[in-house]
Every structure is written in C-alpha cells, then in structure tokens.
Design a protein around this motif. Structure first.
Motif, mmCIF file in Angstrom:
data_model
loop_
_atom_site.group_PDB
_atom_site.id
_atom_site.type_symbol
_atom_site.label_atom_id
_atom_site.label_comp_id
_atom_site.label_asym_id
_atom_site.label_seq_id
_atom_site.Cartn_x
_atom_site.Cartn_y
_atom_site.Cartn_z
ATOM 1 N N GLY A 45 0.803 -1.218 0.000
ATOM 2 C CA GLY A 45 0.000 0.000 0.000
ATOM 3 C C GLY A 45 0.834 1.265 0.000
ATOM 4 O O GLY A 45 0.291 2.379 -0.018
ATOM 5 N N GLN A 253 1.869 2.077 11.331
ATOM 6 C CA GLN A 253 1.762 2.161 9.875
ATOM 7 C C GLN A 253 2.882 1.361 9.217
ATOM 8 O O GLN A 253 3.881 1.898 8.754
ATOM 9 C CB GLN A 253 1.817 3.627 9.441
ATOM 10 N N ASN A 255 2.095 -1.665 7.024
ATOM 11 C CA ASN A 255 1.682 -2.318 5.795
ATOM 12 C C ASN A 255 0.159 -2.267 5.740
ATOM 13 O O ASN A 255 -0.509 -2.615 6.718
ATOM 14 C CB ASN A 255 2.188 -3.767 5.817
ATOM 15 N N VAL A 256 -0.395 -1.838 4.619
ATOM 16 C CA VAL A 256 -1.848 -1.725 4.498
ATOM 17 C C VAL A 256 -2.529 -3.076 4.690
ATOM 18 O O VAL A 256 -3.623 -3.158 5.268
ATOM 19 C CB VAL A 256 -2.233 -1.109 3.140
ATOM 20 N N ASN A 260 -5.494 -3.503 7.368
ATOM 21 C CA ASN A 260 -6.835 -3.915 6.939
ATOM 22 C C ASN A 260 -7.258 -5.230 7.583
ATOM 23 O O ASN A 260 -8.414 -5.393 7.998
ATOM 24 C CB ASN A 260 -6.883 -4.034 5.413
ATOM 25 N N SER A 270 -13.494 0.187 7.996
ATOM 26 C CA SER A 270 -12.322 0.812 7.378
ATOM 27 C C SER A 270 -12.349 2.327 7.480
ATOM 28 O O SER A 270 -11.300 2.973 7.562
ATOM 29 C CB SER A 270 -12.199 0.386 5.918
ATOM 30 N N ILE A 275 -5.037 5.641 8.139
ATOM 31 C CA ILE A 275 -3.952 5.081 7.344
ATOM 32 C C ILE A 275 -3.153 6.214 6.707
ATOM 33 O O ILE A 275 -3.713 7.050 5.997
ATOM 34 C CB ILE A 275 -4.487 4.134 6.241
ATOM 35 N N ASP A 278 0.715 4.974 3.191
ATOM 36 C CA ASP A 278 0.845 5.173 1.749
ATOM 37 C C ASP A 278 1.685 6.393 1.417
ATOM 38 O O ASP A 278 2.345 6.446 0.377
ATOM 39 C CB ASP A 278 -0.531 5.295 1.091
#
Length: 325
Positions: A45, A253, A255-256, A260, A270, A275, A278
């Motif tokens: 992400g 933060q 890894n997406v 998730n 969500s 987040i 990114d």
C-alpha cells in the motif's frame, strides 16, 4: 484528587526529500534489483517515502516535530518536566537523543531519556510518560517517536528497503483532572527477536555482526495481527469500554495489508481506521504519532473522540494505548 494525563498538542515532521516507488525502482534497477510501483503498492500500500539527506539525524527530525507539538499545545519548552524520545536510530550511543532535543529546544532541567522498543516505541514511551504524570512526577511531558530508518536499511534487499522511511511525530501530555489516557497495555516476547532485528553493534571501534535491518515478513505479519488483536481486547477490557465504542483505530503504519486485516479482525469499519503509510512508508516509532497528528489536523479526530493507538515491532514488542482526545 486523581491525576490524569491528557494529550493537548501534536506535531509531525517528514524530511522534504520524497522518493516515489518509481524513483526507487529506477535506483534499484541500477543495482540489478527488479521492482515496480505496482509490485510495492500491491504488497504494502506504500506509494512513497520521505528520506533524510546525509547528515540529517534523528534529533533534527524530532526537534521539528516537537516544536510543532509545543506550538499546538500552547506551552513553552521550558514548561516541560519530561522529554521522552522513542527511537531505534539514535544520533549517538550516548547522550540520549532526548537530551539532544532538549538542548535544541532550550529546555534545562526536565528529565530526558530514550525508549527503545522499535515500532512499538511510541506506545511504550507514551505509557511511561502517562505513568510519570499520574504519579505526580511531571506535569507537562513531551513524547516523541523519531527515526532515520534509512540509515539501517540494506538497499540491496528488496524485501526491506521498499518498506521504510524517515520521520518524526510528537505529542504533549499535560496533567488533567479529566481522563485522557484511559488505559495502556504493553507486551514483549524476546524469544521472537529473530523475525525482525538489526543485530549488529559497535565494539572496540569495529562493526560487529549485521548492522542492517532483517525481517521475516510472513512471521511478522502473523504475529503482528494476532498480538494486536489480543492487545486491543485487553486494553478495552481494562478501561471498561467496548471495541464498538472506539471512534478511531490508529495502528502502527507498517503495511496496508496488516492494517486492513487487523481492522476486520476487530470488527472496526475501514472508515474508522487512520492510514498514512501510503504517504510515508513505515517510519517505525514515528508512525503512530505521525498518523495521530495527520488525523487531528485534517479534522478526522476531534475533541472527545476515543482513539486506540497500537504499536508492534522488533523485540518482539507490542502494545496499545486508549486515548480520549
């Protein structure tokens, strides 16, 4: 009277040099290492990271974030009784990065020390500062997570070098008669140190061991999700609050995919998960305060909201702090 600790200001700082996935792919291609924006985004992400220029140290980033947090809180540096810096990339063996930041801010007399719990560092540091305030040992505390993680990356290792960036985030805690930090829960399992470590050191003027970050990504993913899910339930139980009452999840933060998966496991929609990975990749101890600051400044997190802050990292360490903003 019962004393509580409340967050009254936040700040963040990212080095101005932005390296996109395409930029990084071009640099790695010159070394014969193949990657692409699509490959990185699909797995993590991450779209870009901020990297410090040569010579820029962790204390420099930390000081920028600290000044912003102090301005937001409306207090002067000399009003601080405690400065805690969470970092795995200190400027020196000693003095502590916290002492260097203290000098830059012009504070004299406050207690100052570093906390090393890697990506859980900010959660650990926030918990210790909260305890100091509740014990009456401090009234105003500055808590910073700051890293120049690019300094310990092996830029020939695609599995790690695409994941991390540099940055700093900070909060100011103040003694209050209203609850701010509602509950905290910290854990570690040193037997898992091998799945994420930088196992080198300096001895007699020589680098001994491997000075670069090494990671078993699959093992970290599994342990991170399991540990954070359990920690979330435990800290909410400690505070007498249901998970469904949480307004915002502010996770490490990294890894997406991890974020998730964790959100789904906890049943948190969500749209309630902050987040920022990114935009700046994994900034280790800086990631949670950077995300918290971003969400406060863009209006997502408002006064009275209930935020669950979570960190997980090498050690293996993890923990949660439940905050009434």
């Amino acid at each position: 009277m019962t004393i509580f600790a409340k967050i009254i200001g936040t700040g963040g700082y990212l080095p101005p040099r932005i390296v996109s996935n395409d930029d990084l792919a071009l640099e790695l291609a010159q070394k014969g290492i193949e990657t692409s924006d699509q490959w990185i985004v699909e797995r993590t992400g991450i779209h870009q990271r901020h990297l410090a220029d040569p010579g820029v140290r962790t204390s420099h980033l930390a000081t920028h974030a600290a000044r912003q947090a102090l301005e937001d809180a409306g207090i002067a540096a000399q009003d601080l009784d405690l400065i805690v810096v969470a970092t795995s990339t200190p400027d020196y063996v000693f003095p502590s990065t916290a002492c260097l930041v203290q000098a830059e801010l012009g504070n004299k007399g406050a207690a100052a020390y570093d906390v090393q719990a890697v990506c859980s560092g900010f959660v650990y540091a926030l918990t210790t500062a909260d305890a100091m305030i509740k014990a009456g040992r401090a009234r105003n505390a500055l808590v910073i997570g700051a890293e120049v993680f690019s300094s310990i990356l092996d830029w020939n290792d695609r599995s790690t070098c695409v994941l991390f960036g540099d940055g700093a985030g900070a909060v100011v805690l103040q003694a209050s008669d209203e609850p701010g930090i509602l509950a905290a829960q910290l854990n570690a399992d040193g037997s898992q140190m091998g799945i994420l470590c930088a196992a080198g050191n300096v001895s007699h003027g020589q680098v001994v061991g491997d000075p670069f970050l090494r990671m078993d990504g699959q093992a970290v993913f599994k342990l991170a999700v399991t540990s954070l899910a359990a920690s979330a339930h435990q800290v909410c139980e400690q505070a007498g609050i249901a998970l469904s009452d949480i307004t915002w999840l502010v996770p490490h933060q990294a890894n997406v995919r991890i974020i998730n998966f964790l959100g789904r496991k906890l049943g948190i929609p969500s749209e309630k998960v902050v987040i920022t990975v990114d935009q700046h990749a994994n900034t280790s101890a800086a990631s949670v305060p950077l995300a918290l600051n971003a969400a406060r400044r863009d209006g997502r997190i408002r006064a009275g909201d209930l935020a669950l802050l979570q960190g997980v990292g090498g050690g293996f360490t993890w923990g949660s702090v439940l905050v009434r903003c």
